[in-house]
Motif scaffolding. Structure first.
Motif, PDB file in Angstrom:
ATOM      1  N   VAL A  22     -16.563   0.998  34.840  1.00 14.50           N
ATOM      2  CA  VAL A  22     -16.106   0.103  33.805  1.00 14.50           C
ATOM      3  C   VAL A  22     -14.673   0.131  33.744  1.00 14.50           C
ATOM      4  O   VAL A  22     -14.196  -1.135  33.449  1.00 14.50           O
ATOM      5  N   ALA A  28     -15.186  -6.143  40.010  1.00 18.94           N
ATOM      6  CA  ALA A  28     -16.133  -5.641  39.054  1.00 18.94           C
ATOM      7  C   ALA A  28     -17.402  -5.603  39.728  1.00 18.94           C
ATOM      8  O   ALA A  28     -18.557  -5.285  39.045  1.00 18.94           O
ATOM      9  N   VAL A  29     -17.748  -6.190  40.856  1.00 26.54           N
ATOM     10  CA  VAL A  29     -18.975  -6.232  41.508  1.00 26.54           C
ATOM     11  C   VAL A  29     -19.789  -5.114  41.637  1.00 26.54           C
ATOM     12  O   VAL A  29     -20.970  -4.761  41.408  1.00 26.54           O
ATOM     13  N   ASN A  49     -20.476   5.494  35.540  1.00 29.38           N
ATOM     14  CA  ASN A  49     -20.403   4.050  35.009  1.00 29.38           C
ATOM     15  C   ASN A  49     -19.223   3.792  34.394  1.00 29.38           C
ATOM     16  O   ASN A  49     -18.591   2.735  34.250  1.00 29.38           O
ATOM     17  N   ARG A  80     -19.786  -2.322  39.898  1.00 24.74           N
ATOM     18  CA  ARG A  80     -20.539  -1.828  38.613  1.00 24.74           C
ATOM     19  C   ARG A  80     -21.379  -2.775  38.201  1.00 24.74           C
ATOM     20  O   ARG A  80     -22.598  -2.023  37.823  1.00 24.74           O
ATOM     21  N   VAL A  81     -21.475  -3.811  38.585  1.00 26.82           N
ATOM     22  CA  VAL A  81     -22.532  -4.949  38.140  1.00 26.82           C
ATOM     23  C   VAL A  81     -23.657  -4.384  38.723  1.00 26.82           C
ATOM     24  O   VAL A  81     -24.803  -4.458  38.226  1.00 26.82           O
ATOM     25  N   ILE A  82     -23.772  -4.398  40.031  1.00 32.01           N
ATOM     26  CA  ILE A  82     -24.849  -4.002  41.052  1.00 32.01           C
ATOM     27  C   ILE A  82     -25.211  -2.560  40.678  1.00 32.01           C
ATOM     28  O   ILE A  82     -26.571  -2.541  40.502  1.00 32.01           O
ATOM     29  N   HIS A 102     -25.150  -0.905  37.892  1.00 30.78           N
ATOM     30  CA  HIS A 102     -25.545  -0.735  36.560  1.00 30.78           C
ATOM     31  C   HIS A 102     -26.783  -1.485  36.485  1.00 30.78           C
ATOM     32  O   HIS A 102     -27.817  -0.928  35.805  1.00 30.78           O
ATOM     33  N   ASP A 103     -27.074  -2.715  36.937  1.00 31.23           N
ATOM     34  CA  ASP A 103     -28.189  -3.258  36.790  1.00 31.23           C
ATOM     35  C   ASP A 103     -29.510  -2.820  37.794  1.00 31.23           C
ATOM     36  O   ASP A 103     -30.344  -2.939  37.327  1.00 31.23           O
TER      37      ASP A 103
END
Length: 78
Positions: A51, A30-31, A47, A33-35, A37-38
């Motif tokens: 996800v 998941a890392v 995205n 995507r988090v980076i 997306h943010d």
């Protein structure tokens, strides 16, 4: 104290069904995507892949582990 930690390893592996490294690898999916997306680095199409890909990988791993466990135990019941 080291003997206690060594004894916990197989118990933890039995409870989780995966090695701690395997669990960590699944969590790290998941890392990206988090980076991304943010920071706003991905478009909506990519995205969506970021996800839904990790849960799909988790399902594949769970089902693969489950099939492997059943196939080994089915022969020992007979």
């Amino acid at each position: 104290m080291n003997e206690k930690l060594a004894d916990r390893g197989p118990t933890l592996l039995r409870r989780l069904g995966l090695s701690p490294l395997g669990v960590a690898a699944l969590a790290l999916l998941a890392v990206p995507r988090v980076i991304a997306h943010d920071l706003g680095l991905v478009d909506p199409g990519l995205n969506l892949v970021l996800v839904f890909a990790p849960p799909l990988v988790w399902l594949v791993v769970v089902l693969a582990r489950r099939v492997g466990r059943r196939s080994c135990c089915a022969g020992s019941r007979a």
